[in-house]
Every structure is written in C-alpha cells, then in structure tokens.
Design an enzyme around this catalytic site. Structure first.
Site, PDB file in Angstrom:
ATOM      1  N   HIS A 136       0.820  -1.216   0.000  1.00  0.00           N
ATOM      2  CA  HIS A 136       0.000   0.000   0.000  1.00  0.00           C
ATOM      3  C   HIS A 136       0.850   1.261   0.000  1.00  0.00           C
ATOM      4  O   HIS A 136       0.380   2.331  -0.382  1.00  0.00           O
ATOM      5  CB  HIS A 136      -1.027  -0.021   1.144  1.00  0.00           C
ATOM      6  CG  HIS A 136      -0.502   0.241   2.511  1.00  0.00           C
ATOM      7  ND1 HIS A 136      -0.221  -0.760   3.420  1.00  0.00           N
ATOM      8  CD2 HIS A 136      -0.233   1.399   3.159  1.00  0.00           C
ATOM      9  CE1 HIS A 136       0.189  -0.233   4.553  1.00  0.00           C
ATOM     10  NE2 HIS A 136       0.201   1.077   4.427  1.00  0.00           N
ATOM     11  N   ASP A 180       1.179  -7.744   2.209  1.00  0.00           N
ATOM     12  CA  ASP A 180       1.295  -6.299   1.984  1.00  0.00           C
ATOM     13  C   ASP A 180       2.761  -5.889   1.851  1.00  0.00           C
ATOM     14  O   ASP A 180       3.356  -5.343   2.783  1.00  0.00           O
ATOM     15  CB  ASP A 180       0.614  -5.555   3.137  1.00  0.00           C
ATOM     16  CG  ASP A 180       0.363  -4.090   2.821  1.00  0.00           C
ATOM     17  OD1 ASP A 180       0.890  -3.596   1.814  1.00  0.00           O
ATOM     18  OD2 ASP A 180      -0.369  -3.438   3.578  1.00  0.00           O
ATOM     19  N   SER A 196       3.982   2.233   8.380  1.00  0.00           N
ATOM     20  CA  SER A 196       3.707   1.263   7.316  1.00  0.00           C
ATOM     21  C   SER A 196       4.979   0.988   6.535  1.00  0.00           C
ATOM     22  O   SER A 196       5.645   1.906   6.072  1.00  0.00           O
ATOM     23  CB  SER A 196       2.637   1.816   6.370  1.00  0.00           C
ATOM     24  OG  SER A 196       1.390   1.885   7.000  1.00  0.00           O
TER      25      SER A 196
END
Length: 715
Positions: free
Chosen positions: A86, A222, A650
């Site tokens: 992402h 991810d 992230s």
C-alpha cells in the site's frame, strides 16, 4: 524559575522509565541511557552503537522514509528496498496500464533493465540528529506573544539548517517536541532515482480489502520492492540510464527462523502523528464533531468514486490510489470514535487534568500555569462547531480534484499570466506537461458526481457559517448542486485539456479569476482558512496553554509519558510477539499468527476483496512451501506484536534481537484504534507480514529466485 523547571524536565526525561516496556516511540540517540537495559532483558543482542552510530555503520543506515509517508528498509547490498504494497500503491498504479496492469497482475523485473521508474518517488536516509533545545529556547522569553516566539524560533531554525546542510548536500529538519518544550534537528540525504523491482498481484497485496483493513485475523501479503540508484560514486542523482544500484552502509539480513510467543521484536520507522498529550476537550471535539464529519464526507467520496471504478478498468486505475487513501482513513476515524468512546479516554484524561489544575493553582505555580486548563477548554468550546464544518470541507478537498483547483493548477496559471513573454516561453512546455498529467488523473463524470455530492453534504450538514458562494447556491437551488456543477464543468477551462492549453497560448487574468470552478475553489479555501479575531486570539492563548500544560505535567510527574509524540521522525519501538485472546475465526494454535490454510478458507472466486490467484490455490493443495514453511509444516502469513506504532510506520521492518528482518509492519487492530491518543497495553497490536511469506511469494510463487539470491539469509 523557568530554568529550574527545564532542568527538572530534563531529569524526568532521563529518569528510569515509568511507562510499560512496549509503550513508547523512542529517539535512537537516547536508546543507551533510556532503553537498552530494558531491551536486553527482553532479548536484544545488539549494542546501542549497532543500532545508532554517527561514525560507524548501524541499523539506522538501513531504514529509510519512503516517499514522505511510509517507511522502508534496505535488504541487500545492491540497494534493494522493501516496503508495504500500500506504500508503493501509487507508484505501481502510475506505471500500470490496462494492457500491463501491474496492480492487478503483479510485476517482477527479470533484469535491472526491466526495473521501472515512476515519475516521482524518493527515499530519505537518516544521517544524524542532535539536541537544539537550549540554543533555540535561549531566543525566547515569557513576555513574547506566540507570533513573536514563533518568529524568533524560526530565525534560529534557519541558522541551524544552513549550518548543517553541507552546502545543499543534505536536508535539515528542526522539529519541536513535547509541544515546543524541546527541539531537535535531523539531517537527511534524499535519493530520487527509485525504481520498481516487484510487487505481488493486488489480490495478494490487498487481500481482504476494506473488509479486513484494521482487523485481525489478517492474511495480507502487503509488500512491494524497489531499488535505489545513485551515480557511480554512490551520490544522489536524477534518473539516468547509467546510474548504478546504491551500495548502502548497512542492509538487513533476513531470518527464516520464524517467531514464537514472547520473542523480542523491535520496529524502526517514521511514525507520522500521535497525540498522547491531547487534552480531554480535544478528544471530545474529535469524537463528537470532527471525526463524524470526516467519516461521512469520506464515505460520500468513496461511494461516488467506486460507482465509476466498478464500471471501467481505466477509471479504476486512475482512482485506485486516491480511493485507497480515503478508505484507509475513513475506517480509521470510525475506529477512533468507537475506541475512544468505549475506553472513556476523555474522562480518564479529565481526571489527570483536574489534578493538574489543582497543582497549577498552588501559590508557587499559579502565575505560570494557573489559567492553562481554562484557556484550553475555552478554545475547544469556541471551535467545536467549526471543527465539524472544517472536516466536511476537508473531505471535499481530499476527494475532489476541483475543490482545490485554484491553489493547485489555478495558482500556477495565475503566475503564468503575470510573467513576461520570455518567462512564459521558458515555462510553457512544463505547464503543458502539467495539464497532460492532470488529465491522466481525472475522469470528468467522477469529478462532477463527487463535487456535487460533497457540496450538497457540506451545505446540509456543516452547520455554522457556510462559505458565501455555497450558501448563495444552496439557497437559490434548494440544496441541489447538480445544475450548478454541470454548468460550471461546461464553462470552465479546467475541465478541458484543449481549453487549458488554449489559455496558455492566450493567457488572460480576468478569464482565469472569473472561471466558475476557480471562483468556487477560492471561496471554499478562503473560508476554510479564515479565522475570526475571536478564534485567532483564543488560538494564541491555547497554543501557549498547551505548551505549558505539557511542561507542567512533566514537571509535576502527573504524566507517566516519557517520550515525545510521533511527528514523522525516526523512532524505535520494542516489544514482543504477543497473541490476542483465542478467536474462532483463526485456525492457528495460538492467536498470534495466521496461516495459508486460513487464507484459503476466506477465498471467494472473483470477489474484489477475497479472490486469490489460482496458482496459489494449486500450490497450497500441493503444500509447495519450500524452505519457507514453519517448522510445524504450515505456511505462515501474518503475525502479531505489541509494538507501539502508528501511520507512517507502514513498511517498517520488524527485527529480532539480532537485528534480523522477521517481518514487515502494515496495520493495527481496530480494538486499539485509540492508540494515537492513549496506549492500551492489553489490546494494542501491530499486524505484520511474516518475512517467510514474503520470500515464498517472491521465490516460489513469482519465480523471482534471482531476487532472493541477492539477500543475506539466515536459517
């Protein structure tokens, strides 16, 4: 008196920790005196010098900020960078076309020549940091207004930046901490030639979609991979065919040994923003006014975008990145409302504030701190309704390209009209390219629908003081903005590539500033940033009071927080692999990991969130896991730790006690969504991709063994 207080604060900051071991986002330069002994007891085998060193290679040299909003790590001596799917999503979408849809199908470069360069992508290396508190605060005094204080601080910051930028080689950022009670400066070096190496298909990288976002158990791969390039001497350089892969000072070895309950885990990264010092009235404002508007406005924009994305693959690619950003925060803000309400966070804060106010009004403290809580609470009372209004406007700006058109392209067009002919001739090619790029990212039916819907929502729900133009239009059209938007899109130069380029041929300021979408955007933005004298005065008192509240809470020891709020500077957090209570939705023996079996159980053919590549199903049925299976035979997917992270983390590497890569942080659990405001030791978890799953996807599933061969692997 104030010098004594600052000395006490310094003592508090370096005194033994009162916070729980897994709570806190810590500066690397303070690890030795604040955290190292605690970390050793938990399983750390590295010295402080191996984590952070100015003169020698250390872990900090393998951690980069990725494109300003995420974290990534160097995992090979040839500049290979690992981050979340992402985080790379925008770059992958930009490089994709309907014919070569890398979002949908994935991509793995077979050779260096096949690595793909997005137009705008950079990584930022952390060089060093230092304390500038005494120097900066020596420039201010208690008699200054907040504006005077800010001006004095900014003058000193400019000097520090110039002294440390190496003649333009480095980027220097001086940041406030503890609400302006301390200051540190950070020296960075940026690399802009960053190329896509590989990404799994979206059905893997986003498996679970919005349904599973912020949820556990998760089964999401991810991750994505990029490579940093520099010139032949390893210096930053603009993209060029003869640039070479960067040889980093340090890269992370990859461990295939897996994780167990209680194992030490540390995460290094760039957490974006926490508000652990936020007053109770601020929490109430968010829960009751700001966040509900954010949630509703975001959902409006998402629904409008998705209607067209589902009908056309081109449109889906065009809006994929924007939709993902909006959706992520939509669910986050709803989770914040629920968690802050459930845990009665404001009530808990208010108890501490009551004790603080009693301390603040003692004779020795009253002159400095006596009005702090009343100034803070008065500000929130004054701005509660306005915060709702502003969040409806803000979600319009986030979801509509035309809500801010006057400050994006419009401002550049205005500067163009005011330039002389020679300057226009110089910049015109770049302006025309900007127009081309703009229309690669907007689809007019989407934009019309989003803008009409957001204007209607804003007019009906924002409450106080609508912008003048919207108020007039709402009154004239009974709250229906479709007619106005349709007419504005027909007349505006900003809805036609041809009209925009014709304007560049014959620029005219009157044409620009009377454009209906330019006028609307200016009206909305001017209103958003406008402050009454009453609000401006209250905000000045609030800013000073907030700073003094944090100072007083530290001096009085009424707060147990010993670390500064996150603000996109490099931090270390440490904890353990830690399960949540048993969950019947998870097939794992211990609810701290998930398996390929659980992923297959969620599989729904052709479902946009839970589809899987058929090849993966076949490999699961054959148990074709290679050396990446757990010792118990299953294929691990995700695992939990109790590290203290937030947005910006992230892509952060999860490391074991030896500094080896064991996973990749990518999410948190919705039960602890209040974590940006208050740390929940029982519920707060970080959700991580197991690095063994990453390696299996690259090697076995994608057949890109040449990339795995590039890594330093321990097993």
């Amino acid at each position: 008196m104030r010098k004594l207080l600052l000395a006490i604060i310094a003592f508090v900051f370096i005194a033994p920790l009162a916070t729980r071991a897994n709570e806190g986002m810590w500066f690397l330069m303070h690890i030795e005196r604040l955290n190292h002994r605690d970390m050793q007891k938990m399983g750390l085998q590295l010295t402080p010098e191996e984590i952070y060193s100015i003169n020698n290679n250390s872990l900090k040299d393998a951690i980069v900020q990725f494109n300003g909003g995420c974290t990534a790590s160097l995992i090979s001596k040839e500049g290979l960078v690992l981050t979340n799917h992402h985080c790379g999503y925008g770059a992958i979408a930009e490089l994709s076309t309907p014919e070569h849809n890398y979002l949908k199908d994935g991509y793995w470069a077979a050779t260096r020549a096949d690595e793909l360069k997005p137009k705008s992508l950079y990584v930022r290396f952390f060089v060093r940091m230092d304390d500038a508190t005494k120097r900066i605060l020596s420039q201010v005094n208690d008699n200054m207004t907040e504006a005077e204080r800010e001006a004095a601080i900014n003058r000193e910051i400019a000097k520090i930046q110039k002294e440390n930028d190496g003649g333009g080689k480095y980027t220097v950022s001086v940041r406030p901490f503890f609400q302006g009670n301390e200051y540190y400066y950070f020296v960075y070096q940026d690399y802009h030639d960053v190329r896509l190496v590989g990404t799994p298909p979206e059905s893997v990288g986003k498996f679970g979609g919005d349904t599973d976002n912020w949820e556990w158990p998760r089964h999401t791969g991810d991750f994505s991979m990029f490579r940093v390039y520099g010139d032949k001497d390893g210096n930053p350089a603009d993209y060029a065919a003869d640039n070479v892969p960067l040889e980093p000072k340090h890269h992370l070895p990859v461990s295939l040994n897996g994780v167990n309950e209680g194992d030490f885990a540390m995460i290094l990264g760039y957490p974006g923003r926490t508000n652990r010092w936020m007053p109770a009235a601020g929490i109430d404002q968010n829960v009751n006014f700001a966040y509900p508007a954010w949630v509703e406005g975001s959902k409006m924009g998402m629904d409008k975008m998705k209607k067209y994305m589902d009908q056309d693959d081109d449109v889906r690619l065009m809006y994929a990145s924007k939709y993902a950003r909006v959706a992520n925060y939509w669910k986050n803000r709803q989770g914040m409302i629920d968690a802050l309400t459930k845990h009665q966070t404001a009530a808990s804060k208010r108890k501490t504030e009551k004790k603080f106010d009693k301390w603040a009004n003692k004779a020795a403290n009253k002159a400095t701190y006596g009005s702090v809580m009343s100034d803070i609470n008065n500000y929130y009372t004054l701005t509660n309704e306005r915060s709702r209004h502003d969040n409806y406007l803000m979600t319009m700006f986030r979801t509509s390209a035309y809500g801010t058109i006057s400050r994006s392209i419009g401002r550049q067009f205005l500067n163009f009209t005011k330039a002389d002919e020679n300057k226009r001739a110089q910049v015109k090619p770049a302006m025309e390219n900007m127009v081309d790029q703009f229309f690669k990212e907007v689809y007019l039916p989407v934009e019309k629908d989003v803008l009409s819907g957001q204007l209607g929502l804003y007019a009906s729900k924002a409450g106080v003081g609508l912008s003048p133009m919207v108020a007039s239009l709402a009154s004239a059209n009974k709250g229906d903005f479709n007619t106005f938007v349709n007419a504005a899109f027909e007349l505006s130069i900003f809805t036609s590539k041809e009209r925009m380029k014709a304007f560049l041929d014959l620029p005219n300021e009157e044409t620009l500033t009377n454009d209906p979408l330019y006028l609307l955007s200016e009206d909305l933005l001017n209103h958003y940033y406008d402050k009454s004298e009453e609000v401006a005065a209250a905000e000045e008192r609030y800013n000073k009071a907030y700073r003094l509240m944090v100072e007083g809470l530290r001096v009085s020891n009424l707060s147990t927080i010993k670390y500064p709020d996150a603000n996109s500077t490099l931090r270390l957090t440490y904890g353990t692999v830690r399960a949540l209570p048993k969950d019947k939705r998870n097939d794992a023996k211990i609810n701290n990991y998930t398996t390929f079996k659980g992923m297959v159980a969620k599989y729904k053919p052709n479902d946009p969130e839970f589809d899987m590549p058929k090849t993966m199903i076949d490999m699961y049925n054959k148990k074709d896991f290679g050396r990446y299976a757990d010792k118990d035979g299953f294929m691990p997917i995700n695992f939990l730790t109790d590290n203290d992270i937030t947005g910006g983390n992230s892509g952060s590497p999860v490391l074991n006690g030896k500094g080896e890569l064991i996973g990749l942080a990518f999410d948190g659990n919705i039960e602890a969504m209040a974590g940006d405001v208050i740390f929940d030791n029982k519920l707060q978890r970080t959700i991580n991709v197991d690095v063994r799953y990453v390696m299996w996807l690259i090697d076995k599933f994608a057949g890109a063994k040449h990339i795995v061969d590039e890594l330093t692997i321990t097993e």
